[in-house]
Design an enzyme around this catalytic site. Sequence first.
Site, PDB file in Angstrom:
ATOM      1  N   SER A   1       0.837  -1.194   0.000  1.00 58.89           N
ATOM      2  CA  SER A   1       0.000   0.000   0.000  1.00 58.89           C
ATOM      3  C   SER A   1       0.876   1.250   0.000  1.00 58.89           C
ATOM      4  O   SER A   1       1.685   1.441  -0.899  1.00 58.89           O
ATOM      5  CB  SER A   1      -0.981  -0.059   1.172  1.00 58.89           C
ATOM      6  OG  SER A   1      -2.031   0.861   1.007  1.00 58.89           O
TER       7      SER A   1
ATOM      8  N   ASP B   1      -9.702  -3.586  -6.199  1.00 62.90           N
ATOM      9  CA  ASP B   1      -9.205  -2.939  -4.986  1.00 62.90           C
ATOM     10  C   ASP B   1     -10.028  -1.676  -4.735  1.00 62.90           C
ATOM     11  O   ASP B   1     -10.028  -0.753  -5.555  1.00 62.90           O
ATOM     12  CB  ASP B   1      -7.734  -2.571  -5.183  1.00 62.90           C
ATOM     13  CG  ASP B   1      -7.087  -1.971  -3.947  1.00 62.90           C
ATOM     14  OD1 ASP B   1      -7.814  -1.512  -3.043  1.00 62.90           O
ATOM     15  OD2 ASP B   1      -5.840  -1.944  -3.893  1.00 62.90           O
TER      16      ASP B   1
ATOM     17  N   HIS C   1      -7.873  -5.118  -1.448  1.00 62.73           N
ATOM     18  CA  HIS C   1      -6.706  -4.324  -1.051  1.00 62.73           C
ATOM     19  C   HIS C   1      -5.892  -5.117  -0.042  1.00 62.73           C
ATOM     20  O   HIS C   1      -6.323  -5.362   1.092  1.00 62.73           O
ATOM     21  CB  HIS C   1      -7.152  -2.994  -0.440  1.00 62.73           C
ATOM     22  CG  HIS C   1      -6.003  -2.074  -0.145  1.00 62.73           C
ATOM     23  ND1 HIS C   1      -5.361  -1.346  -1.122  1.00 62.73           N
ATOM     24  CD2 HIS C   1      -5.377  -1.772   1.024  1.00 62.73           C
ATOM     25  CE1 HIS C   1      -4.403  -0.626  -0.578  1.00 62.73           C
ATOM     26  NE2 HIS C   1      -4.381  -0.878   0.723  1.00 62.73           N
TER      27      HIS C   1
END
Length: 333
Positions: A134, A260, A286
């Site tokens: 991320s 996502d 995600h």
Amino acid sequence: MKYISPLWLPSGHLQTIYPATCIGKPAMALRRERWDAPDGDFVDVDFVDGDASRPCVILFHGLEGSSNSHYARAMMAAVAARGWSGAVPHFRGCSGELNRAARFYHSGDAGEIDWIVRRMRTRTRGTLYAAGVSLGGNALLRWLGESQHQAEIVDAACAVSAPLDLACGGAALSRGFNRLYTRMFLRTLKPKCLAKLEQFPGLFKRDAMLAARDLYAFDNVVTAPLHGYRNTEDYWDRASAKHVLGDITVPTLVLNARNDPFLPGIHLPSLASSSVTLDYPQEGGHVGFPTGGLRGKPDWLSRRLLDFLDSAIPSRAPSPAQLRKSDTPWMTS
């Protein structure tokens, strides 16, 4: 290595939330070191100590993550199972103790990645890999692209669910169900900001920070000005990894699910350098990618990343020039 989502987890939200909250995290014994940062601050790094002759994997966590995040624990367990070594550096303020400096961390933190990787390189005899998740994945990609050949002190790299286009990701997180994720981030960011104001009164506007209801407003008050950006638009544009994918020379996997919720597939870039493998499966959420029956398993993501790293080009010794800090003028303080 194709990802196939379980039939009982049919959406990006479920594939995101279930692995993070319902699948048990592997028990891991980690050894912590505190490193003094170049600016007088500190960074806490948690280690898995493996065979020194085997590869070492540095994992950079996501926004408000840590070595205790589900993906970090799963990754370090997989690293240990192979007899490899691993390290999870904590971004400023994420190790459980407030950092000392008048700053936090951010998606374009290439300078932070640089000094951490270089320090790891000096203490690692063999193959060194880097992975980021991320926010950590975006920062790692920024470093790889900005450094170009200077980044070849790592042998290969992976970025998972990186917000490659921060403006599109920020817009997505401000709408509908996605606001749940934003509230979750702000729930921990705001208390850190209040503590930071006790350290540095007047560092930013307290009332405006507390009034922030989305990441756009928060970044405009806190993240952007603290780290050398004019405002949120400047930060989200200049820090987005999509701009540097064509400059990366290290073998790198960019893994993003098209469903996502943090960055919908329509915004995923299609162009990158020949050193970059763009892998955009339809499912996965995600930092999710769960597999298995009704209880689910969290191991697909770790296996995908480690298999990619294991198949990268053979380890190469870094040159003296690569070990020296490059003259790249980092865009942040």
